[in-house]
Design a protein around this motif. Structure first.
Motif, PDB file in Angstrom:
ATOM      1  N   TYR A 231       0.859  -1.181   0.000  1.00 32.33           N
ATOM      2  CA  TYR A 231       0.000   0.000   0.000  1.00 32.33           C
ATOM      3  C   TYR A 231       0.896   1.231   0.000  1.00 32.33           C
ATOM      4  O   TYR A 231       1.741   1.400   0.890  1.00 32.33           O
ATOM      5  CB  TYR A 231      -0.915   0.002   1.228  1.00 32.33           C
ATOM      6  N   LEU A 232       0.751   2.059  -1.007  1.00 25.27           N
ATOM      7  CA  LEU A 232       1.552   3.276  -1.147  1.00 25.27           C
ATOM      8  C   LEU A 232       3.044   2.952  -1.087  1.00 25.27           C
ATOM      9  O   LEU A 232       3.849   3.721  -0.557  1.00 25.27           O
ATOM     10  CB  LEU A 232       1.172   4.295  -0.073  1.00 25.27           C
ATOM     11  N   TYR A 242      -4.577  -1.212   4.098  1.00 25.99           N
ATOM     12  CA  TYR A 242      -4.103   0.077   4.598  1.00 25.99           C
ATOM     13  C   TYR A 242      -3.893   0.090   6.120  1.00 25.99           C
ATOM     14  O   TYR A 242      -3.552   1.114   6.688  1.00 25.99           O
ATOM     15  CB  TYR A 242      -5.025   1.226   4.185  1.00 25.99           C
ATOM     16  N   HIS A 276       2.493  -0.252   9.207  1.00 26.36           N
ATOM     17  CA  HIS A 276       1.160   0.316   9.423  1.00 26.36           C
ATOM     18  C   HIS A 276       1.254   1.846   9.563  1.00 26.36           C
ATOM     19  O   HIS A 276       0.494   2.597   8.943  1.00 26.36           O
ATOM     20  CB  HIS A 276       0.557  -0.310  10.679  1.00 26.36           C
ATOM     21  N   ILE A 279       2.236   3.636   6.212  1.00 26.94           N
ATOM     22  CA  ILE A 279       1.114   3.745   5.273  1.00 26.94           C
ATOM     23  C   ILE A 279       0.195   4.882   5.686  1.00 26.94           C
ATOM     24  O   ILE A 279      -0.250   5.687   4.855  1.00 26.94           O
ATOM     25  CB  ILE A 279       0.365   2.399   5.196  1.00 26.94           C
ATOM     26  N   ASN A 280      -0.097   4.972   6.990  1.00 28.23           N
ATOM     27  CA  ASN A 280      -0.962   6.037   7.494  1.00 28.23           C
ATOM     28  C   ASN A 280      -0.335   7.401   7.222  1.00 28.23           C
ATOM     29  O   ASN A 280      -1.005   8.322   6.726  1.00 28.23           O
ATOM     30  CB  ASN A 280      -1.191   5.813   8.992  1.00 28.23           C
ATOM     31  N   TYR A 283      -0.193   8.151   3.368  1.00 28.21           N
ATOM     32  CA  TYR A 283      -1.524   8.505   2.862  1.00 28.21           C
ATOM     33  C   TYR A 283      -1.843   9.960   3.213  1.00 28.21           C
ATOM     34  O   TYR A 283      -2.283  10.741   2.354  1.00 28.21           O
ATOM     35  CB  TYR A 283      -2.594   7.576   3.451  1.00 28.21           C
ATOM     36  N   SER A 311      -9.337   6.196   9.254  1.00 29.66           N
ATOM     37  CA  SER A 311      -8.177   5.520   8.674  1.00 29.66           C
ATOM     38  C   SER A 311      -8.060   5.945   7.216  1.00 29.66           C
ATOM     39  O   SER A 311      -8.941   6.637   6.690  1.00 29.66           O
ATOM     40  CB  SER A 311      -8.365   4.004   8.763  1.00 29.66           C
ATOM     41  N   PRO A 312      -6.997   5.527   6.515  1.00 32.58           N
ATOM     42  CA  PRO A 312      -6.928   5.842   5.090  1.00 32.58           C
ATOM     43  C   PRO A 312      -8.103   5.309   4.288  1.00 32.58           C
ATOM     44  O   PRO A 312      -8.458   5.889   3.253  1.00 32.58           O
ATOM     45  CB  PRO A 312      -5.611   5.178   4.662  1.00 32.58           C
ATOM     46  N   ALA A 313      -8.710   4.229   4.765  1.00 39.73           N
ATOM     47  CA  ALA A 313      -9.875   3.681   4.080  1.00 39.73           C
ATOM     48  C   ALA A 313     -11.179   4.324   4.547  1.00 39.73           C
ATOM     49  O   ALA A 313     -12.239   4.053   3.971  1.00 39.73           O
ATOM     50  CB  ALA A 313      -9.948   2.165   4.297  1.00 39.73           C
TER      51      ALA A 313
END
Length: 423
Positions: A231-232, A242, A276, A279-280, A283, A311-313
């Motif tokens: 992710y990213l 994510y 984790h 990614i946060n 994003y 969250s990113p989602a």
């Protein structure tokens, strides 16, 4: 230190002052009779609802340990407060040894979290036990007060019927049980999420232990909790796409040290937390409004439309200071940048009597009027683990923790969890 000039202060000064001010939530802002921390306090100073979250109490106990070690309070004052807290906890109803999610701050009575969630909450109980075990390991002097504290912690921990919360099955632990509604909530505790320490403590219990199969089939879902996707540009070993809200990488790791920790599902739990967090962060830096403000950190917090697991989602524009500040052990440079940006934000608008407000929306200027125990507590604990490793050392030397990790097949390059811990 002048909080309005964060660029001129050293990182150590910033961290010391942020930790110390956030600690006042659990000290000055606690219930006047029981010493239990309120679930929520208001930035305005208005009276708090007489509600205590059991997990918030666990994080508050960690905060008292840190405050004692850093001499913000005396050892005598800490023991007096902890003795009062323990006396009230022993009065509180338990459900096969597990505490309710919420209890009354004055009486200790169990309170409904929702209509049918009015009994034991095993994950809340696990986070309470993290704090209690660290307190027992810290207060090791041969005095009557400290011996009584240790004995009380042993009684509370020994009473938790972890095995009963498996419902007699070889699979997962279950989150809730109600004396009126039985297992109607029907929520198994499955990974990957914030509740790893529940399984470690359950496996390490000397009175009501679970077996390794409960961990492997229930928590790890026979390996299905693995992710492995990118992710990213960052590969995430475990969990949802994510990574989910950042508290997933904070709550258990306030006490359980992920550094050098591994099992058959993850070769390095710190690497999981770093991925984790990365990614946060990445994003957030892809969102123009966050990047312009120099802010990052999506997690569960208050928002303009109520509490949400951001969250990113599931991004609703809400940044929570606890997300980045509790990530110092994983992304220290990025966490420091966020800290300095938050200190400088609109001439200190985010900072109040108990530290940073729970959350804010950079796009609109909205700032939460609340502090939450489950957000303030990890700030203190995780910054301390970054600075000194204190809470990680205390928890990882506890016999229950060593026993649980060994039984579940964990290895650590940082701490001894030798087979003799099984004795």
């Amino acid at each position: 230190m002048n909080f309005n000039s964060p660029s001129s202060s050293s990182l150590e000064d910033c961290l010391e002052q942020v930790q110390a001010r956030t600690f006042r939530f659990f000290w000055d802002g606690a219930h006047p009779e029981s010493g239990l921390p309120f679930d929520k306090c208001f930035v305005s100073g208005d009276p708090s609802p007489d509600i205590v979250s059991v997990s918030g109490t666990g994080f508050g106990i960690l905060a008292i340990i840190v405050a004692t070690e850093r001499h913000w309070i005396s050892r005598a004052a800490a023991l007096e407060r902890l003795t009062t807290i323990l006396r009230h906890l022993e009065r509180s109803p338990r459900f096969h040894g597990a505490f309710a999610h919420f209890i009354d701050g004055a009486t200790g009575a169990a309170m409904h979290f929702s209509e049918k969630d009015n009994g034991g909450d095993l994950v809340e109980t696990a986070f309470l036990m993290q704090g209690l075990i660290c307190a027992r390991e810290y207060f090791q002097a041969a005095t009557d007060e400290e011996e009584k504290l240790r004995a009380c912690v042993d009684r509370l921990f020994g009473a938790v019927e972890w095995d009963w919360y498996t419902r007699g099955e070889n699979g997962a632990l279950y989150w809730h049980w109600s004396p009126d509604h039985d297992w109607i909530m029907n929520l198994p505790i499955r990974g990957w999420n914030e509740a790893l320490s529940a399984y470690v403590l359950a496996a390490g219990s000397g009175t009501h232990p679970i077996g390794p199969e409960n961990y492997h089939k229930g928590w790890a879902r026979s390996g299905e909790m693995r992710n492995g996707a990118s992710y990213l540009g960052t590969v995430l070993p475990l969990g949802e796409p994510y990574g989910g809200p950042l508290f997933i990488s904070h709550y258990s790791f306030c006490a359980l040290d992920p550094c050098g920790l591994s099992d058959r599902y993850c070769s390095d739990y710190r690497a999981q937390a770093v991925a984790h967090t990365r990614i946060n962060h990445d994003y957030c830096m892809s969102v123009p409004g966050y990047r312009k403000a120099g802010m990052w950190g999506l997690t569960a917090s208050d928002g303009p439309n109520g509490y949400g697991a951001f969250s990113p989602a599931y991004d609703k524009g809400v940044i929570a200071p606890t997300a980045a500040l509790s990530s110092f052990a994983f992304l220290p440079s990025e966490a420091e940048s966020a800290l300095r940006a938050m200190l400088a934000y609109e001439d200190g608008k985010l900072l109040g009597r108990f530290g940073f407000a729970d959350s804010f929306v950079p796009k609109t200027g909205w700032v939460a009027g609340t502090y939450l125990a489950i957000d303030q507590g990890p700030i203190i604990a995780m910054i301390e683990n970054f600075r000194s490793g204190l809470l990680w050392r205390l928890f990882m030397k506890a016999p229950e923790v060593r026993r649980g990790l060994a039984r579940l097949g964990f290895a650590s390059t940082t701490h001894s969890i030798a087979p003799d811990a099984l004795v």
